[in-house]
Design a protein around this motif. Structure first.
Motif, short mmCIF file in Angstrom:
data_model
loop_
_atom_site.label_atom_id
_atom_site.label_comp_id
_atom_site.label_asym_id
_atom_site.label_seq_id
_atom_site.Cartn_x
_atom_site.Cartn_y
_atom_site.Cartn_z
N ASN A 1 4.71 83.90 2.32
CA ASN A 1 5.39 84.06 3.61
C ASN A 1 6.86 84.41 3.34
OD1 ASN A 1 7.04 81.67 3.42
ND2 ASN A 1 5.23 80.45 3.94
N PRO A 2 7.57 84.88 4.37
CA PRO A 2 8.94 85.38 4.14
C PRO A 2 9.87 84.35 3.50
CG PRO A 2 8.15 86.14 6.26
CD PRO A 2 7.10 85.18 5.74
N ARG A 3 9.71 83.08 3.87
CA ARG A 3 10.61 82.08 3.28
C ARG A 3 10.36 81.95 1.77
NH1 ARG A 3 10.10 77.08 2.09
NH2 ARG A 3 8.14 76.84 3.19
N GLN A 4 9.06 81.94 1.40
CA GLN A 4 8.75 81.84 -0.04
C GLN A 4 9.27 83.07 -0.79
OE1 GLN A 4 4.53 81.48 0.75
NE2 GLN A 4 4.49 79.41 -0.11
N VAL A 5 9.12 84.23 -0.14
CA VAL A 5 9.60 85.47 -0.77
C VAL A 5 11.11 85.39 -0.98
CG1 VAL A 5 9.95 87.95 -0.37
CG2 VAL A 5 7.72 86.90 0.12
#
Ligand SMILES: CC(=O)SCCNC(=O)CCNC(=O)[C@H](O)C(C)(C)COP(=O)(O)OP(=O)(O)OC[C@H]1O[C@@H](n2cnc3c(N)ncnc32)[C@H](O)[C@@H]1OP(=O)(O)O
Ligand SMILES: O=C(O)CCC(=O)C(=O)O
Ligand SMILES: [Zn+2]
Length: 432
Positions: free
Chosen positions: A208-212
């Motif tokens: 997800n964007p936060r992990q990325v």
């Protein structure tokens, strides 16, 4: 008074002006993040590599050349091609595209293996993208190699490719399911060898964007080379992940036209363009020939025998169609009210649909004017009510509505009240 929102720092005064002041984009919110590459990145267009892994894809040499030329004219910085180790024709096609003399740099994509590297460097490519899986899944069920083997083999392959004077990128397949320490240490190793880029790949589309953001930001502090990112779309995050990666400091994003690729594919070129145009319109307009997007997508859709989706970013058939009366009124006053992308920047046109029961008199008035008819606002409101009444019964076509408007106008002009009354009362005035 303190707000109950997420930001407890924000204090409100009676008219809300203090909240507005604090929330306004300012030097801090716009420019604080000097690592962001949202307006300074390159596209590695992989329709001719990842895209060839799409279920329907078969590109003969001529089609590959046509697609490569179109991508080059559009302005992508890199074109990635299938491994020349895949088949003899793949190797010949790679050579043929290298000889086209395109502005875009030509890359090919290989396993972390000397046999593949030796074939790749002979094709005339500008660079080689090397990949090997680092997650426990891939280490156990794909290549069966441990991290020491990977580091040694990567060193051999990278040194070899570098010795040929061309670009080399090292990527860890399935990065988001890999151990972070393993990942950072292999990236650090290859960075020290002088790779042009390291690659992060969300091979199964789990990120997800936060992990990325967190992974790219961490990596940004570990390597000095460029960072490429590759996102699969299994869970619908491929575009958002690409954006988060750029915000975190990634420099290169992999795309394919319409997002075609293995399973349901990767970040689509058009979707990435829509997102990045919204972030920095002038930058995107200066780099890419946006009017070409529709033709590029049609070219590839035809080649792989699919339709461009109705809701495709930018080029979907209803991407700039406005329907509900509230929207239509505001759009006609100022398109930006309900459009974040300007259709004309992409060679597209806006359409306001009035042939339905959600329409409103403002939109109908606009159509009356387009038809060169002259009705008062009250008359437009009356005929709008009629359109709603008819479209409660069946779908209407533009032609039906135009005929109704013309007939009503003629009846008004003739001064024949009975004719007007009949027209407004007869439901069958519009043919089914
Ligand atoms: C996530 C991705 O999309 S990565 C890119 C995928 N692209 C491709 O697969 C390109 C098309 N592939 C092909 O044409 C073939 O798979 C080839 C030519 C690459 C290899 O074909 P084959 O030798 O018949 O092997 P096969 O495909 O069955 O298995 C893959 C082999 O590569 C090994 N391998 C897999 N990934 C890697 C890697 N990144 N680096 C090195 N070796 C790898 C596997 O262990 C396996 O080796 P084995 O022959 O000892 O079992
Ligand atoms: O080489 C890469 O970075 C990506 C390879 C790939 O297609 C993937 O992992 O999905
Ligand atoms: Zn992929």
């Amino acid at each position: 008074m303190q707000t109950t929102g997420t930001n407890a720092e924000i204090r409100a005064n009676a008219d809300g002006s203090e909240i507005r002041r604090q929330l306004q984009p300012n030097v801090y919110t716009r420019y604080y993040d000097l690592l962001s590459r949202v307006n300074n990145f390159s596209i590695i267009e992989s329709t001719l590599r990842e895209g060839e892994q799409f279920a329907n894809a078969f590109f003969d040499t001529n089609k590959k050349i046509e697609i490569a030329k179109a991508l080059d004219e559009f302005g992508v910085e890199y074109i990635e091609l299938t491994s020349p180790a895949a088949s003899e024709q793949s190797r010949l096609d790679c050579q043929a595209i290298c000889k086209l003399g395109l502005k875009a740099k030509i890359l090919t994509h290989i396993r972390c293996h000397m046999d593949d590297a030796k074939i790749a460097v002979e094709t005339g490519v500008d660079g080689v993208d090397v990949v090997i899986g680092t997650s426990s899944y891939l280490r156990e069920f794909s290549h069966g190699k441990d991290m020491d083997y990977i580091a040694n083999k990567a060193t051999e392959v990278i040194n070899f490719v570098k010795s040929k004077g061309i670009e080399v990128r090292f990527s860890s397949e399935d990065s988001f399911r890999s151990d972070l320490v393993d990942l950072l240490s292999i990236y650090r190793t290859v960075d020290k060898l002088g790779v042009n880029r390291v690659g992060i790949a969300d091979t199964v589309g789990c990120a997800n964007p936060r992990q990325v953001y967190e992974l790219v930001r961490t990596l940004r502090g570990v390597v000095s080379c460029d960072i490429e990112c590759h996102f699969h779309n299994d869970t619908g995050c491929a575009i958002a992940n690409a954006y988060a990666a750029l915000e975190a400091g990634a420099t290169h994003i992999d795309t394919s036209i319409l997002g075609i690729g293995e399973r349901n594919g990767i970040t689509p070129l058009g979707g990435l363009i829509a997102r990045m145009y919204t972030a920095d319109k002038d930058y995107i307009k200066s780099k890419y020939k946006l009017h070409m997007l529709r033709d590029l997508e049609n070219l590839v859709a035809d080649a792989v025998d699919v339709q461009v989706p109705f809701n495709n970013y930018i080029t979907g058939y209803c991407a700039f169609t406005h329907k509900a009366g509230i929207h239509a009124k505001a759009i006609l006053n100022n398109p930006s009210t309900y459009e974040i992308l300007k259709p004309e920047d992409f060679g597209m046109t806006r359409y306001v649909n009035i042939c339905h029961r959600l329409t409103g008199w403002n939109a109908v008035k606009n159509r009356v004017e387009q038809l060169g008819l002259s009705l008062t606002d009250d008359q437009v409101k009356t005929i709008t009510a009629k359109i709603k009444e008819l479209s409660d019964i069946r779908p209407l076509k533009m032609e039906d509505v135009d005929n109704l408007l013309r007939d009503y106008h003629s009846a008004i002009i003739s001064g024949d009240e009975l004719q007007v009354k009949n027209l407004l009362s007869v439901v069958s005035a519009v043919p089914s």
